[in-house]
Scaffold this motif. Structure first.
Motif, short mmCIF file in Angstrom:
data_model
loop_
_atom_site.label_atom_id
_atom_site.label_comp_id
_atom_site.label_asym_id
_atom_site.label_seq_id
_atom_site.Cartn_x
_atom_site.Cartn_y
_atom_site.Cartn_z
N HIS A 16 67.09 78.11 48.21
CA HIS A 16 66.44 76.80 48.77
C HIS A 16 66.23 77.09 50.33
N ASN A 17 65.57 76.27 50.78
CA ASN A 17 65.33 75.97 52.33
C ASN A 17 66.61 76.11 53.26
N MET A 20 67.47 79.70 53.44
CA MET A 20 66.76 80.59 54.24
C MET A 20 66.99 80.01 55.74
N THR A 62 60.81 85.80 49.18
CA THR A 62 60.82 84.86 50.41
C THR A 62 60.97 85.79 51.71
N ASP A 65 57.90 87.65 52.55
CA ASP A 65 56.92 86.85 53.03
C ASP A 65 57.08 86.40 54.49
N GLU A 66 58.47 86.18 55.15
CA GLU A 66 58.81 85.97 56.30
C GLU A 66 58.75 87.16 57.16
N PRO A 148 61.60 77.57 49.57
CA PRO A 148 60.32 78.23 49.84
C PRO A 148 59.31 78.43 48.98
N ARG A 149 58.18 78.34 49.30
CA ARG A 149 56.99 78.51 48.47
C ARG A 149 57.08 79.80 47.42
N LYS A 150 57.69 80.77 47.77
CA LYS A 150 57.73 82.11 46.77
C LYS A 150 58.80 81.71 45.74
#
Length: 177
Positions: A16-17, A20, A62, A65-66, A148-150
């Motif tokens: 989760h965020n 991240m 994720t 993606d970052e 995160p979106r992914k």
């Protein structure tokens, strides 16, 4: 960067965020990061709905993606012989000098093994917990803004919402008076 290589271990059920944000901080402090997927042998339960492979995919997609490429992801199974657990983790992971964890048990074991242990910063702990996200999914509440979106994409691809809802159902008979 400190020139050190880091290890962070978590169940990531789901990633989760908050996770991240912790990883962003670790990437700022260390050269390479190994993400240990703890309790890798568990899946398809209310507390551990996702497989190690699904969690691996959530994290890898994720991080890529970052824009991160300096990471490893290693599934780590539980070992109920705690005196050997750190050795098991070390044997499965690339070299690391520092361990990030807020779990007192994990912190103690790695400290006793001679590793530098740092706190993982906590971000919005009231919402950013796997328990809260799984609860929201089970109860049909909004949850996608917490991951995160992914991760939301992976959960959709593996039909994770219906899995979480089904695994959260009780098989206990309901008695009515």
């Amino acid at each position: 960067m400190t020139g050190k290589d880091a290890l962070i271990i978590g169940r990531f059920q789901p990633f989760h965020n908050g996770h991240m944000e912790v990883l962003r901080r670790i990437f700022d402090e260390c050269d390479h990061v190994t993400v240990g997927i703890g309790s890798a042998q568990h899946s398809h339960t209310a507390d551990n709905p996702f497989t190690a492979g699904e969690r691996y995919t959530m994290i890898a997609e994720t991080l890529r993606d970052e824009g991160h490429t300096d990471f490893y992801i290693v599934p780590v199974e539980d070992l109920n012989r705690y005196a050997l657990w750190v050795s098991q983790v070390v044997s499965m992971c690339p070299r690391f000098e520092v361990v990030y964890s807020n779990n007192p048990f994990t912190r103690r074991l790695f400290y006793e093994a001679g590793y530098e242990v740092r706190d993982s910063p906590l971000f919005n702990r009231g919402e950013y917990t796997g328990t809260e996200i799984r609860r929201r999914i089970r109860e049909g509440e909004e949850w996608k803004h917490l991951v995160p979106r992914k991760v939301a994409e992976v959960i959709r691809r593996v039909d994770g919402v219906s899995r979480i809802r089904q695994m959260g159902e009780s098989d206990e008979p309901v008695y009515r008076s």
